[in-house]
Motif scaffolding. Structure first.
Motif, mmCIF file in Angstrom:
data_model
loop_
_atom_site.group_PDB
_atom_site.id
_atom_site.type_symbol
_atom_site.label_atom_id
_atom_site.label_comp_id
_atom_site.label_asym_id
_atom_site.label_seq_id
_atom_site.Cartn_x
_atom_site.Cartn_y
_atom_site.Cartn_z
ATOM 1 N N ARG A 1 -49.593 -35.844 -22.772
ATOM 2 C CA ARG A 1 -48.195 -36.012 -22.350
ATOM 3 C C ARG A 1 -47.874 -37.451 -21.964
ATOM 4 N N ASP B 1 -47.438 -38.398 -17.842
ATOM 5 C CA ASP B 1 -45.999 -38.559 -18.008
ATOM 6 C C ASP B 1 -45.506 -39.936 -17.573
ATOM 7 N N GLU C 1 -49.336 -34.446 -27.335
ATOM 8 C CA GLU C 1 -48.008 -34.660 -26.763
ATOM 9 C C GLU C 1 -47.726 -36.112 -26.408
ATOM 10 N N CYS C 2 -48.488 -37.034 -26.963
ATOM 11 C CA CYS C 2 -48.107 -38.454 -26.910
ATOM 12 C C CYS C 2 -47.134 -38.652 -28.064
ATOM 13 N N SER C 3 -45.894 -38.336 -27.823
ATOM 14 C CA SER C 3 -44.929 -38.095 -28.895
ATOM 15 C C SER C 3 -44.524 -39.353 -29.658
ATOM 16 N N LYS C 4 -44.797 -40.539 -29.120
ATOM 17 C CA LYS C 4 -44.437 -41.776 -29.818
ATOM 18 C C LYS C 4 -45.603 -42.370 -30.600
ATOM 19 N N TYR D 1 -45.620 -39.542 -22.674
ATOM 20 C CA TYR D 1 -44.313 -39.628 -23.323
ATOM 21 C C TYR D 1 -43.778 -41.058 -23.431
ATOM 22 N N ASP D 2 -44.111 -41.903 -22.456
ATOM 23 C CA ASP D 2 -43.541 -43.249 -22.420
ATOM 24 C C ASP D 2 -44.395 -44.282 -23.139
ATOM 25 N N TRP E 1 -48.830 -31.913 -31.438
ATOM 26 C CA TRP E 1 -47.458 -32.245 -31.072
ATOM 27 C C TRP E 1 -47.200 -33.748 -31.012
ATOM 28 N N CYS E 2 -47.916 -34.500 -31.822
ATOM 29 C CA CYS E 2 -47.601 -35.916 -32.027
ATOM 30 C C CYS E 2 -46.652 -35.981 -33.221
#
Length: 262
Positions: A150, A127, A178-181, A152-153, A204-205
């Motif tokens: 995760r 995170d 979940e590395c969403s970017k 996220y940033d 969840w990318c």
């Protein structure tokens, strides 16, 4: 090898809940002290050991000079300073590093690049990882297994810089759930520079589309497992290329939301 997974004591119970306050246990209450004289220990599994504190991790670094493998996942309150110290003591021998990561910042992630012999790195909660932390991981040219969940940033350009120029070309396993970017450009660079990948998990990318998946199918011909659960922008245009390119694919989880079957 020693496995003490899941152990806890009266102080460890303070850390049972995610998001609990930072560790204030006394150094003497960490069983790390009991491991301080195991000179020949090379593998240590402390998964979910809630009474391992920051000082205990430092004691293990000093007292186990043969340590090559350590699992401290689900221990989510250790300090940046304890990780930096541990890395400084084990950088010339550590092969496998499995951590929780929730309590860490880029201060310690940036030191991971010193673990030049590392073959396996698993971070369950990235995170607070930033650009410099991910770039440091690109120095680990012996990595075969990498999990960063995760993040996220982490920005699209961070992934491009990390995977460019075949820095991590030995990777066989990659999990960026979940590395969403993570963007199409990011994944294209990964596909072009990691041709040996056998397992790729991108659950969840959100931003990925068929454009980058076509590149994965084209360049990662050794894929056996592909997980695209929750990648909501996929239309399925890359699926037709799979039979021609991915001859070893045995398992896939793909979420296609926009296909209309008439």
């Amino acid at each position: 090898m020693i496995c003490i997974a899941g152990c806890s004591n009266k102080d460890g119970e303070k850390h049972d809940l995610e998001g609990s306050s930072p560790c204030t246990c006394l150094p003497s209450n960490s069983f790390g002290m009991a491991l301080s004289s195991l000179k020949h220990l090379n593998s240590l599994n402390l998964f979910a050991c809630k009474n391992l504190n920051s000082v205990g991790l430092q004691v293990i670094a000093d007292g186990c000079p043969s340590l090559e493998i350590i699992n401290i996942d689900e221990v989510n309150y250790l300090s940046d300073d304890s990780f930096i110290y541990f890395i400084s003591k084990t950088k010339d021998r550590l092969l496998q590093f499995v951590i929780d990561g929730e309590s860490l910042t880029d201060k310690s992630f940036s030191a991971f690049g010193d673990l030049r012999k590392l073959q396996l790195l698993s971070i369950s909660f990235a995170d607070n990882m930033g650009s410099e932390g991910l770039l440091a991981i690109s120095k680990l040219s012996n990595l075969e297994y990498l999990q960063i969940r995760r993040g996220y940033d982490l920005r699209p350009l961070d992934f491009v810089r990390t995977f460019d120029n075949k820095r991590l070309e030995k990777l066989l396993f990659l999990n960026l759930s979940e590395c969403s970017k993570l963007s199409d450009l990011s994944l294209i660079y990964i596909a072009m520079n990691c041709p040996k990948l056998a397992t790729l998990t991108l659950a969840w990318c959100w931003e990925l589309t068929d454009v980058s998946l076509k590149s994965v199918v084209k360049h990662c011909k050794l894929l056996i497992n592909l997980n695209l659960c929750g990648v909501v922008k996929l239309l399925g245009e890359f699926i037709g290329d799979i039979p021609r390119s991915l001859h070893f694919l045995k398992e896939s989880s793909i979420s296609i939301y926009h296909i209309i079957i008439s």
